[in-house]
Design a protein around this motif. Structure first.
Motif, PDB file in Angstrom:
ATOM      1  N   SER A 268      -6.202 -35.226  13.078  1.00 23.26           N
ATOM      2  CA  SER A 268      -7.779 -34.547  13.576  1.00 23.26           C
ATOM      3  C   SER A 268      -7.903 -35.700  14.754  1.00 23.26           C
ATOM      4  O   SER A 268      -7.553 -36.769  14.591  1.00 23.26           O
ATOM      5  N   SER A 276     -13.389 -31.179  19.333  1.00 19.44           N
ATOM      6  CA  SER A 276     -12.441 -31.869  18.402  1.00 19.44           C
ATOM      7  C   SER A 276     -11.271 -30.994  18.200  1.00 19.44           C
ATOM      8  O   SER A 276     -11.340 -29.779  18.413  1.00 19.44           O
ATOM      9  N   TRP A 277     -10.219 -31.631  17.914  1.00 18.02           N
ATOM     10  CA  TRP A 277      -8.688 -30.784  17.770  1.00 18.02           C
ATOM     11  C   TRP A 277      -8.126 -31.343  16.468  1.00 18.02           C
ATOM     12  O   TRP A 277      -8.139 -32.445  16.103  1.00 18.02           O
ATOM     13  N   SER A 278      -7.550 -30.477  15.547  1.00 20.08           N
ATOM     14  CA  SER A 278      -6.723 -30.618  14.498  1.00 20.08           C
ATOM     15  C   SER A 278      -5.527 -29.750  14.145  1.00 20.08           C
ATOM     16  O   SER A 278      -5.458 -28.822  14.856  1.00 20.08           O
ATOM     17  N   SER A 312      -3.145 -24.852  13.677  1.00 21.07           N
ATOM     18  CA  SER A 312      -3.986 -25.671  14.645  1.00 21.07           C
ATOM     19  C   SER A 312      -5.526 -25.050  15.158  1.00 21.07           C
ATOM     20  O   SER A 312      -5.480 -23.636  15.266  1.00 21.07           O
ATOM     21  N   SER A 313      -6.562 -25.909  15.365  1.00 22.46           N
ATOM     22  CA  SER A 313      -7.756 -25.336  15.740  1.00 22.46           C
ATOM     23  C   SER A 313      -8.251 -26.352  16.852  1.00 22.46           C
ATOM     24  O   SER A 313      -7.967 -27.424  16.679  1.00 22.46           O
ATOM     25  N   LEU A 314      -9.222 -25.685  17.547  1.00 23.11           N
ATOM     26  CA  LEU A 314      -9.992 -26.316  18.510  1.00 23.11           C
ATOM     27  C   LEU A 314     -11.458 -26.021  18.379  1.00 23.11           C
ATOM     28  O   LEU A 314     -11.849 -24.908  18.477  1.00 23.11           O
ATOM     29  N   ARG A 320     -14.886 -22.515  16.726  1.00 22.44           N
ATOM     30  CA  ARG A 320     -13.959 -22.936  16.210  1.00 22.44           C
ATOM     31  C   ARG A 320     -12.679 -21.993  16.462  1.00 22.44           C
ATOM     32  O   ARG A 320     -12.617 -20.900  16.059  1.00 22.44           O
ATOM     33  N   SER A 322      -8.652 -21.243  16.347  1.00 21.45           N
ATOM     34  CA  SER A 322      -7.440 -21.230  15.317  1.00 21.45           C
ATOM     35  C   SER A 322      -6.387 -20.487  15.540  1.00 21.45           C
ATOM     36  O   SER A 322      -6.553 -19.137  15.755  1.00 21.45           O
TER      37      SER A 322
END
Length: 403
Positions: A268, A276-278, A312-314, A320, A322
């Motif tokens: 993350s 944020s990004w993960s 992956s999600s932003l 959010r 994904s």
């Protein structure tokens, strides 16, 4: 008074064993009550109302029920946790999950007691009762807690989606960031059966690190499960209550050992206060050796399955976006006079194409405890080109104390 923070239990297991419960570390308010509901409308189901969901090539079971068209309650749960004193605590959680017509009732998923001890170098948790397993971060996630409304294909095919069994668990935290544990189960949960004396057991370890803007988690697990005459309880086996007019498939049963292993990770990055990004994923391998029989025919089977998912999600403010991709690789080797017919009856015949699925999602947390979820699913789990839209609402809240 409460120098021992029982909240560490929830942190240790993250979204795993305790799933939705929080053990309070507040001595004046040691009890917590949490609730969650996920309701979704789907433009289409993974199979028709009078069809059975059997991923070609996989010996399925447990609670891997297909999603249906129309409005359905994915899940509803209520969880109570209480810190009895500085060392002991108890957890109870009841819930319902979407499934077959005879499997949508209330179920006590968690009823267990725990003990926590610490010394200068490490911490221990010992928990016993009926629990979700903690070895995989995905297996204890439910529709209201995971990114997408539908469970990952690998969990459905390899672990029966939800893993609730009676057993004992020991978790050890030797240094900050490292967690390891061992769990021993009676064998009531797929892929084991309770008829044998060996049940199932697993070991796991993971490392969590959190910096100022970047964090990551990496872990590994291994599990063994023994089964004797294991049937597909979802539709057949001893239950024989399908609610479908279509003739039930032949009852083919598996006896033998299943060995499973997995790797998982998450990265993350907090780009700014609003962005944020993960990315995260899990890979699993399953090897099963044993016999298949329908009471008349017999064959040996050696199964070698791999599968997993990446997502992956932003996240931007309360929104959010994904994307998840999944694939299964399923290989079965049968020998014996009954092999051709048993392979057909057990849905092990494949076309050579790997089951796969893509999901694109938008999650909008429009209030603290309420979220809107939209998903577009391209599903090839039964090797047919199928797509559906999902519109859902999720409520998840800490009722007591108010959070």
């Amino acid at each position: 008074m409460t120098k021992i923070s029982l909240a560490l239990t929830a942190e240790l297991l993250c979204s795993s064993a305790t799933a939705h419960t929080v053990i309070s570390n507040n001595a004046s308010n040691p009890t917590t009550l949490d609730a969650g509901v996920s309701v979704s409308w789907r433009s289409d189901g993974v199979v028709g109302d009078q069809q059975y969901w059997r991923i070609p090539g996989a010996l399925m079971g447990g609670e891997s029920w297909p999603v249906k068209s129309g409005v359905d309650v994915d899940e509803a749960w209520l969880a109570l946790a209480h810190a009895i004193n500085d060392e002991f605590y108890g957890v109870m959680k009841a819930g319902i999950h979407a499934g077959g017509d005879d499997h949508g009732g209330m179920e006590l998923e968690h009823v267990y007691l725990g003990w926590k001890g610490v010394d200068a170098w490490s911490a221990f948790n010992v928990e016993a009762g009926r629990m979700s397993a903690a070895f995989s971060p995905g297996i204890a996630e439910h529709a209201s807690t995971r990114l997408f409304s539908e469970s990952a294909l690998a969990l459905d095919a390899f672990l029966g989606r939800h893993f609730h069994d009676e057993g004992i668990r020991v978790i050890w935290t030797p240094v900050n960031g490292i967690t390891s544990g061992i769990e021993v189960w009676r064998g009531k949960a797929f892929p084991a059966t309770p008829t044998g004396n060996d049940g199932s057991s697993d070991i796991f370890a993971r490392y969590d690190w959190q910096g100022e803007t970047i964090g990551f988690t990496a872990g590994a697990w291994w599990m063994q499960a023994d089964a004797t005459l294991r049937s597909d309880h979802r539709y057949g086996g001893e239950h024989q209550h399908t609610g479908l007019f279509r003739p039930l498939f032949n009852d083919v049963r598996f006896s033998g050992e299943t060995r499973l292993g997995g790797l998982h990770g998450k990265l993350s990055w907090k780009i700014s206060n609003a962005l944020s990004w993960s990315a995260e994923g899990e890979w699993m391998r399953v090897q099963a050796d044993g016999d298949l029989t329908d009471g008349i025919r017999f064959s040996s089977i050696n199964a070698d399955y791999t599968g997993g998912w990446l997502q992956s999600s932003l996240q931007w403010k309360q929104h959010r976006f994904s994307l998840r991709g999944e694939e299964l690789v399923l290989e079965n080797y049968l020998k014996g006079p009954g092999a051709p017919q048993l392979a057909k009856d057990a849905a092990l015949v494949t076309t050579g194409e790997n089951p796969h699925r893509w999901t694109l999602g938008w999650h909008w947390q429009f209030q603290n405890s309420l979220a809107l979820r939209l998903e577009a699913v391209q599903d090839n789990s039964i090797l047919q080109d199928d797509s559906r839209l999902v519109v859902g609402i999720v409520w998840r809240e800490g009722i007591w104390p108010r959070r």
